[in-house]
Design an enzyme around this catalytic site. Structure first.
Site, PDB file in Angstrom:
ATOM      1  N   TRP A 137       0.739  -1.498  -0.494  1.00 41.97           N
ATOM      2  CA  TRP A 137      -0.025  -0.187   0.141  1.00 41.97           C
ATOM      3  C   TRP A 137       1.132   1.176  -0.178  1.00 41.97           C
ATOM      4  O   TRP A 137       0.186   2.557  -0.539  1.00 41.97           O
ATOM      5  CB  TRP A 137      -0.813  -0.046   1.623  1.00 41.97           C
ATOM      6  CG  TRP A 137       0.061   0.116   2.399  1.00 41.97           C
ATOM      7  CD1 TRP A 137      -0.014  -1.434   3.043  1.00 41.97           C
ATOM      8  CD2 TRP A 137       0.424   1.110   2.804  1.00 41.97           C
ATOM      9  NE1 TRP A 137       0.625  -0.882   4.408  1.00 41.97           N
ATOM     10  CE2 TRP A 137       1.358   0.106   4.490  1.00 41.97           C
ATOM     11  CE3 TRP A 137       1.012   2.334   3.120  1.00 41.97           C
ATOM     12  CZ2 TRP A 137       1.803   1.115   5.104  1.00 41.97           C
ATOM     13  CZ3 TRP A 137       1.610   2.894   3.984  1.00 41.97           C
ATOM     14  CH2 TRP A 137       2.424   2.166   5.153  1.00 41.97           C
ATOM     15  N   CYS A 138       2.213   1.652   0.571  1.00 39.02           N
ATOM     16  CA  CYS A 138       3.182   2.296   0.704  1.00 39.02           C
ATOM     17  C   CYS A 138       3.675   2.693  -1.124  1.00 39.02           C
ATOM     18  O   CYS A 138       3.966   2.422  -1.243  1.00 39.02           O
ATOM     19  CB  CYS A 138       3.910   1.485   1.003  1.00 39.02           C
ATOM     20  SG  CYS A 138       5.467   3.086   1.064  1.00 39.02           S
TER      21      CYS A 138
END
Length: 448
Positions: A137-138
């Site tokens: 998700w980063c």
């Protein structure tokens, strides 16, 4: 009896003359230390890595200084607050980290996938193991992914793990391998670690037995870095790597690093206006999982203004017992984020600071110190949790002045004691004498 009474009163008057009496007043702060206030601190964070720990200062006038390093020192500690190495040096800050502009989808499968089951085996099998700890998700992990995969594919072609055996580039998904990432104290994503088999760089970084990579993240920079790592190996490393492939002994394994905390000490100077001192995790090229951040801390020391030596403070307190009782009110206190508080917990301290000056009878400033009251609370944060100290400085100051005592007044009082006691004794003696004479006359009159 009169002489004894004179000696007693003289002793009391002499004690009064020699004792120190003070008067207290509240006036507008006329500080001699200018418009800035020094804050000295020593705080331990058992779950915040020195790699990302940042000390920030802001105030209502718009001052906003981030990641102060000139007067701040960091030391890696374990969860029990024990130091694990020398001072941690973050190194020079990089303004912009380069990434690849274009994404080549065909080269996105080059890095070896590490899991908790195979990590130790391969990390101790190859002389150099480069690992990308990431979170899908980063944003920064997503930007690094194509470069890392492409660089891993290039290095695999140049240094085949099966034939050459000197280098292995891999990756760990921290959303799937949470325990593995916690073992290596991964707090920011992506984190690139370089493991060296049979070496220990704990003295260089303080909290890890491996290196961290903070350079550019484009393919060319990554490939160049890996080439330099391979070139740094001794000539016989390739042969040793191949010989050891099928025989990874227990002696070759190293324990997981045991340091994920940081002790931050030093001082900062702030303007004498309401403001904040904030300790948080900060990076311009990493992302943080707010739900995993733990800002528990232990305050070893927190004081304001010039440092007052213990000897001076002890001398002052013998004369004025209530002075200095609150200049280090938070020292030794722990603020721990327990499980029942949940995640995303920010810990805040509201400090109201008042200056106190003690001036002797000769206008000599005996001590100048700042005392404060403290109220602490916890709150759920929508962003990255922090440890925040709200500073509210009073425009007034407490002035304690030693009262002047005149020697002539002391002599006058002594003379008054002597003359007064002598007079009273004379009057008393006269009354007793006349009473006795009268009683004798009455007694003689009865006889006749």
């Amino acid at each position: 009896m009169a002489a004894l009474f004179m000696v007693f009163l003289f002793g009391m008057e002499l004690n009064e003359y020699l004792s120190v009496s003070t008067s207290t007043s509240v006036i507008i702060d006329k500080s001699s230390d200018g418009d800035f206030l020094r804050i000295d601190f020593n705080v331990s964070f058992p779950a915040l890595s020195c790699e990302f720990a940042s000390v920030d200062v802001s105030d209502v006038l718009g001052t906003n200084r981030l990641n102060l390093t000139k007067t701040v020192r960091k030391f890696s500690i374990d969860s029990d607050l024990r130091p694990t190495g020398s001072e941690f040096h973050s190194g020079p800050a990089t303004n912009v980290i380069k990434h690849d502009d274009k994404v080549d989808e065909e080269s996105l499968e080059g890095a070896f996938v590490f899991t908790s089951d195979n990590f130790d085996k391969y990390a101790h099998q190859f002389p150099i193991t480069a690992v990308n700890f990431y979170a899908p998700w980063c944003y920064w992990s997503q930007r690094l992914r194509p470069s890392w995969e492409k660089a891993a594919k290039i290095m695999r072609e140049r240094y085949d793990p099966e034939m050459d055996g000197r280098l292995l580039m891999g990756k760990v998904d921290c959303t799937q391998e949470g325990d593995l990432c916690r073992r290596h104290h991964i707090q920011g994503y992506p984190s690139i670690r370089i493991f060296r088999r049979g070496s220990d760089v704990r003295n260089d970084h303080g909290n890890h037995d491996h290196e961290s990579y903070y350079g550019d993240r484009d393919t060319d920079s990554l490939v160049k870095t890996m080439e330099n790592l391979v070139a740094s190996l001794p000539a016989e490393a390739q042969k040793l790597a191949l010989d050891d492939k099928s025989n990874v002994t227990e002696n070759a394994k190293r324990p997981a690093p045991s340091a994920g905390g940081c002790r931050i000490e030093g001082y900062v100077r702030v303007k004498k206006v309401p403001g904040n001192l904030v300790v948080s995790a900060r990076s311009d090229a990493h992302s943080f999982d707010a739900s995993q951040m733990n800002m528990s801390h232990v305050i070893h020391h927190l004081s304001f203004g010039r440092m007052v030596s213990p000897q001076v403070m002890s001398d002052v307190q013998r004369l004025i017992p209530y002075v200095g009782s609150s200049h280090d009110r938070l020292n030794g206190l722990s603020f721990i984020n327990t499980d029942d508080l949940g995640a995303n917990i920010t810990m805040e301290h509201y400090l109201q600071i008042v200056k106190t000056e003690v001036i002797t009878r000769k206008d000599y400033k005996l001590v100048e110190e700042y005392e404060y009251t403290a109220h602490s609370s916890v709150s759920h944060s929508l962003h990255i949790p922090v440890a925040k100290f709200h500073l509210e400085l009073s425009p007034m100051q407490v002035l304690i002045t030693e009262n002047q005592k005149s020697f002539s007044h002391f002599i006058t009082n002594v003379c008054a004691i002597i003359g007064g006691v002598f007079t009273v004794a004379g009057i008393t003696e006269s009354i007793l004498h006349n009473t006795i004479r009268l009683m004798k006359k009455v007694e003689l009159g009865k006889n006749f």
